[in-house]
Design an enzyme around this catalytic site. Structure first.
Site, PDB file in Angstrom:
ATOM      1  CD  GLU A   4      11.568   4.635   1.835  1.00 13.00           C
ATOM      2  OE1 GLU A   4      12.464   4.344   2.648  1.00 13.00           O
ATOM      3  OE2 GLU A   4      10.368   4.652   2.128  1.00 13.00           O
ATOM      4  CD  GLU A  19       4.506   5.059   3.462  1.00 17.89           C
ATOM      5  OE1 GLU A  19       5.225   5.904   2.912  1.00 17.89           O
ATOM      6  OE2 GLU A  19       4.895   4.317   4.381  1.00 17.89           O
TER       7      GLU A  19
END
Ligand code: NAG
Ligand code: NAG
Ligand code: NAG
Length: 501
Positions: free
Chosen positions: A142, A147
């Site tokens: 990932e 974020e």
């Protein structure tokens, strides 16, 4: 935990590995464009419950359109947000939002995201733009490109992988926080980097008109750049992006360590989501200056439920996503073999509903990655475990660990606390005072690694919860008691572990 012995996506790519950085260069040609009226066609709408346990209800496309939270902005941008009108009960599923998961899986390439607006730096909000492998997390890796949580003003970039993947984070402009990307050894926080540039995230990003995030993925490395609106490289503007020509030094350079990129990052799809509270934004809420912060994650949920108008700015607006396929060219000055080309392999992903089951449990760990449980230094017979941000990026806005009261529901007379590894007193023979891991056998094959509790934190907790398919914490408490553990969760979602002495 999946082993690191994974089969690469293509024998050709693996065969190219011996080529060194100085021996090759990369050129790119446009493969896929996601923009305008076709933007949403490239994505599935994820509608399962949030793998990261947020106070959110992900809706399908038709519902999003009828709720008025998805459509197009000026210039035919793709623009979608969250429900900013409905007052909710805190016991409801959560606020309506959208999670887009790309229909195409990629290996290698250059990914450009020209984003005009992203969810602002808003209490309770947790937005992300990331790529996720197609196997059980974290086997195929990932990469979190954008974020942050709550009032964050800067971006965090992180990777989460199978074993044997470290990065050096050299030759980059960003800071580094954690070099071991493997969940099993580096913890769920992964390897993380990021910039202090406030034009790269949230309110600062939006007031500057956004910009372009770029991610270059080769056999050698993954690099992430952010270009503010007024500093976009000419090669991007001209439609022929060339990292080597004018991208400059990346913010994050996932390179230089032990990581074999091609066996750790496989078949990635792009994901945009906006959730609320949950494993990261909720768990660190008490250390923010947000409304109801003193009530921790339940305060987060109450705030999000009761204040829809706070989330008007929690929308994404995207000019385009472009994916370029890679051609590897041998450096003519090198004595190595002549040029070989490896174009990107794309595989069509299965439908979101069929892939969502594995990705749900898998990415629950993912999103929980950035908060940690740290055992308190209390020497009393029962000490609590507090949540805190493990991310230095977050530490500026959420620097202090939340102070958590010891559980009152357990009979602590016979309990000794699980101590941090730095603890010098041993509460039992099981307590580790060295850097070696101490394993507590829980149920069957489940092992709780106490040394790594600090970083595994919510990841482990959710593994346990997922295993029992329940959010009935009382039930889990009983299981722990049977195994000489007492596990307590109070109304504020605060987790206490005790070892029964
Ligand atoms: C949710 O909370 C509201 C307000 O407190 C209450 O009236 C309702 O019964 C609750 N619903 C459920 C399913 O618990
Ligand atoms: C960083 O740059 C130096 C000097 O060009 C180079 O020798 C080194 O290999 C680079 N490291 C990484 C991880 O890219
Ligand atoms: C870890 O990865 C490196 C680089 O790919 C490799 O040389 C090494 O053998 C790996 N170690 C293990 C234990 O798999």
């Amino acid at each position: 935990m999946p082993s690191s012995r994974l089969v690469g996506p293509s024998g050709l790519l693996l065969a190219l590995l011996p080529l060194t950085a100085s021996a090759v260069s990369y050129s790119y040609s446009l493969q896929d464009t996601y923009a305008g009226s076709n933007f949403y066609d490239g994505f599935n709408f994820f509608t399962d419950s949030d793998p990261t346990h947020g106070f959110v209800q992900y809706v399908d496309q038709a519902t999003a359109i009828s709720s008025g939270i998805l459509g197009y902005g000026t210039g035919n941008t793709a623009k979608w947000g969250v429900d900013d009108t409905t007052v909710l009960y805190a016991n409801s599923t959560g606020r309506q939002s959208v999670r887009l998961e790309g229909k195409v899986n990629y290996n290698h390439g250059l990914f450009l995201a020209d984003i005009k607006h992203m969810p602002g730096s808003i209490c309770g909000v947790w937005p992300a733009f990331w790529t996720l492998g197609d196997s059980t997390w974290p086997a195929h890796g990932e990469l979190d490109i954008i974020e942050g949580v709550n009032m964050a003003s800067t971006n965090q970039i992180a990777a989460h992988t199978a074993p044997n993947c470290t990065m050096k984070f050299q030759n980059q402009t960003g800071w580094a926080n954690g070099y071991d990307c493997a969940v099993s050894t580096g913890g769920a926080a992964g390897c993380a980097t990021g910039s202090n540039d406030q034009t790269g995230y949230g309110d600062g990003f939006n007031s500057n008109g956004g910009g372009v995030y770029a991610m270059q993925w080769t056999s050698e490395f993954m690099k992430v750049w952010f270009f503010p609106r007024n500093a976009i490289p000419a090669s991007i503007s001209s439609g022929s992006p060339s990292p080597a020509l004018d991208f400059g030094t990346p913010v994050g350079n996932f390179d230089g360590g032990s990581c074999d990129i091609d066996s750790h990052f496989i078949n990635h799809r792009m994901i945009f989501d906006t959730t609320f509270c949950g494993d990261w934004a909720g768990s660190v809420y008490s250390s923010t200056s947000c409304p109801l912060a003193s009530s921790g994650s339940s305060g987060c949920v109450n705030y999000v439920a009761g204040n829809p108008s706070a989330f008007t700015d929690a929308y994404w607006e995207v000019n385009y996503i472009k994916v370029f396929s890679e051609t590897v060219v041998a450096d003519p000055t090198s004595s190595s073999s002549s040029s070989s080309s490896s174009s990107m392999t794309s595989t069509s992903s299965s439908s979101s509903s069929s892939s969502s089951t594995s990705s749900s449990s898998s990415s629950s760990a993912t999103r929980s990655s950035s908060s940690s449980l740290t055992s308190s230094s209390s020497t009393t017979s029962s000490s609590s475990i507090s949540t805190s941000s493990s991310s230095s990026a977050r530490s500026s806005s959420t620097s202090s660990s939340s102070s958590i009261k010891p559980s009152t529901s357990s009979s602590s007379s016979s309990s000794s606390s699980i101590r941090s590894t730095s603890s010098s007193t041993s509460s039992s023979t099981k307590t580790s005072t060295s850097t070696t891991s101490t394993h507590f056998n829980l149920f069957n094959n489940q092992e709780l690694d106490l040394f790594n509790l600090e970083t595994h934190n919510l990841f482990l907790l959710h593994k346990i919860i997922d295993k029992y398919q329940t959010h009935n914490y009382k039930h889990i408490e009983q299981i722990f008691q049977q195994n000489h553990f007492i596990f307590v969760i109070d109304q504020e979602n605060i987790f206490d572990f005790f070892v029964d002495a």
